[in-house]
Design an enzyme around this catalytic site. Structure first.
Site, PDB file in Angstrom:
ATOM      1  N   GLY A  51      -5.727 -33.062 -33.431  1.00 18.57           N
ATOM      2  CA  GLY A  51      -6.359 -33.610 -32.234  1.00 18.57           C
ATOM      3  C   GLY A  51      -6.560 -35.112 -32.311  1.00 18.57           C
ATOM      4  O   GLY A  51      -7.490 -35.643 -31.695  1.00 18.57           O
ATOM      5  N   GLY A  52      -5.689 -35.807 -33.054  1.00 15.24           N
ATOM      6  CA  GLY A  52      -5.738 -37.260 -33.090  1.00 15.24           C
ATOM      7  C   GLY A  52      -5.003 -37.855 -31.908  1.00 15.24           C
ATOM      8  O   GLY A  52      -4.657 -37.166 -30.939  1.00 15.24           O
ATOM      9  N   LYS A  98      12.369 -45.815 -40.176  1.00 10.28           N
ATOM     10  CA  LYS A  98      10.971 -45.984 -39.757  1.00 10.28           C
ATOM     11  C   LYS A  98      10.072 -46.247 -40.956  1.00 10.28           C
ATOM     12  O   LYS A  98       9.133 -47.051 -40.886  1.00 10.28           O
ATOM     13  CB  LYS A  98      10.478 -44.751 -38.986  1.00 10.28           C
ATOM     14  CG  LYS A  98       9.057 -44.948 -38.459  1.00 10.28           C
ATOM     15  CD  LYS A  98       8.547 -43.785 -37.659  1.00 10.28           C
ATOM     16  CE  LYS A  98       7.151 -44.099 -37.131  1.00 10.28           C
ATOM     17  NZ  LYS A  98       6.549 -42.957 -36.398  1.00 10.28           N
ATOM     18  N   ASN A 125       7.336 -49.229 -41.489  1.00 14.65           N
ATOM     19  CA  ASN A 125       5.941 -48.919 -41.814  1.00 14.65           C
ATOM     20  C   ASN A 125       5.531 -49.492 -43.167  1.00 14.65           C
ATOM     21  O   ASN A 125       4.398 -49.942 -43.347  1.00 14.65           O
ATOM     22  CB  ASN A 125       5.724 -47.404 -41.819  1.00 14.65           C
ATOM     23  CG  ASN A 125       5.679 -46.815 -40.432  1.00 14.65           C
ATOM     24  OD1 ASN A 125       5.453 -47.520 -39.454  1.00 14.65           O
ATOM     25  ND2 ASN A 125       5.902 -45.517 -40.323  1.00 14.65           N
TER      26      ASN A 125
END
Length: 317
Positions: free
Chosen positions: A8-9, A202, A206
């Site tokens: 639920g972020g 990616k 990052n």
């Protein structure tokens, strides 16, 4: 189609909100009962790129309720089984408890799309979920959670690529169905047979931006503005690029320019790693730069800068 969003972020709420808005049957699985109750009662407050905000209804349960035998035995009961599970939690949350919860949530007909930063998680998930179709994903969409429960802001539009983790374990119909659903929900989605390369590309970005913004406590756009920071960025880029290329990443002639473009395009953004440091949360450093260092050890290459920034960021926790 029934879709479970695990986490639920910001990224989880963004995907849940857009998919539910497009008419899919979405259930959000959260780490706390409190967030699940808020989402079940009030829905997701989704703030779009144009600034328009709307409330979107979703189903929601807490992950602990799976192990407590609540939520209708969701994974074990075909009535609750989803065709797709989208895993949006951070790597630090993929522990034995979550793996057990995913075992309960998945079924023989489920496919799991993993949207984590860094490396190492796919092998762990494959070992724990041998009967589940695993898909690796890379997303450049930006999102920021505005409160602790339900309000999320869509901050950036970027592509979402996904593909089967193992070529012999995929379902063409199921993956094409998800692709079409994602596109109908507004995602710039595509299928790829080169997910390892996309994950590494990616990871390279990052590994340069995230730890240094955390160490210097600066936004993405401010990071390269000081000459000494820019020099360190370039050195970290060169070291990381060499390690990933040695393990099969296709070298891009414009790799460094891409890092700079990301800094410019997300100039006002606070990286997720800096956000975690400021909030006193565990970061994903062990799976980003720490993952690069682990890879370097396995293939016999030195990684002094990745080792150093991993240590420094962990001191900020």
């Amino acid at each position: 189609m029934k879709i479970h969003i695990v986490g639920g972020g910001a990224i989880g709420l963004l995907h849940a909100g857009l998919l539910a808005q497009a008419g899919q049957e979405v259930t959000v699985w959260t780490r706390t009962d409190e967030q699940a109750k808020r989402l079940q009662a009030e829905g997701i407050r989704l703030e779009m790129l144009d600034g328009v905000a709307r409330d979107i209804a979703v189903n929601s349960h807490s992950l602990p309720s799976l192990l407590a035998g609540q939520a209708g035995q969701a994974g074990a009961d075909a009535e609750h089984a989803a065709a797709w599970i989208i895993l949006t939690v951070k790597q630090c949350h993929i522990d034995e408890r979550l793996l057990h919860q995913l075992q309960r949530l998945s079924s023989g007909k489920s496919a799991l799309l993993c949207l984590q930063n860094g490396i190492g998680h796919m092998d762990k998930l494959a070992a724990a979920l041998p009967g589940t179709l695993l898909y690796a994903g890379v997303t450049s969409a930006g999102a920021r959670r505005i409160d602790d429960a339900r309000h999320v802001r869509h901050t950036g539009d970027g592509p979402l690529w996904f593909g089967a983790y193992a070529e012999d374990k995929k379902d063409d119909n199921l993956q094409n169905l998800l692709l079409n659903i994602l596109k109908s929900a507004g995602f710039r989605a595509g299928l790829s047979n080169e997910m390892k390369d996309r994950i590494y590309q990616k990871l390279l970005i990052n590994a340069v931006i995230n730890p240094l913004t955390a160490i210097y406590d600066t936004t993405n756009g401010e990071l390269p503005e000081h000459p000494s920071r820019l020099k360190l960025m370039r050195s970290l880029f060169e070291e990381t690029s060499a390690i990933l290329a040695a393990d099969g990443m296709k070298s891009a002639a414009d790799g460094w320019q891409l890092v700079m473009q990301v800094c410019a395009a997300t100039a006002t953004n606070v990286s997720s790693m800096l956000s975690d440091v400021r909030a006193g949360r565990h970061t994903e450093i062990d799976w980003i730069n720490g993952g690069v260092s682990g890879l370097a050890r396995r293939i016999g290459i030195a990684s002094p800068l990745n080792d150093a920034v991993t240590t420094l960021v962990k001191q900020l926790h």
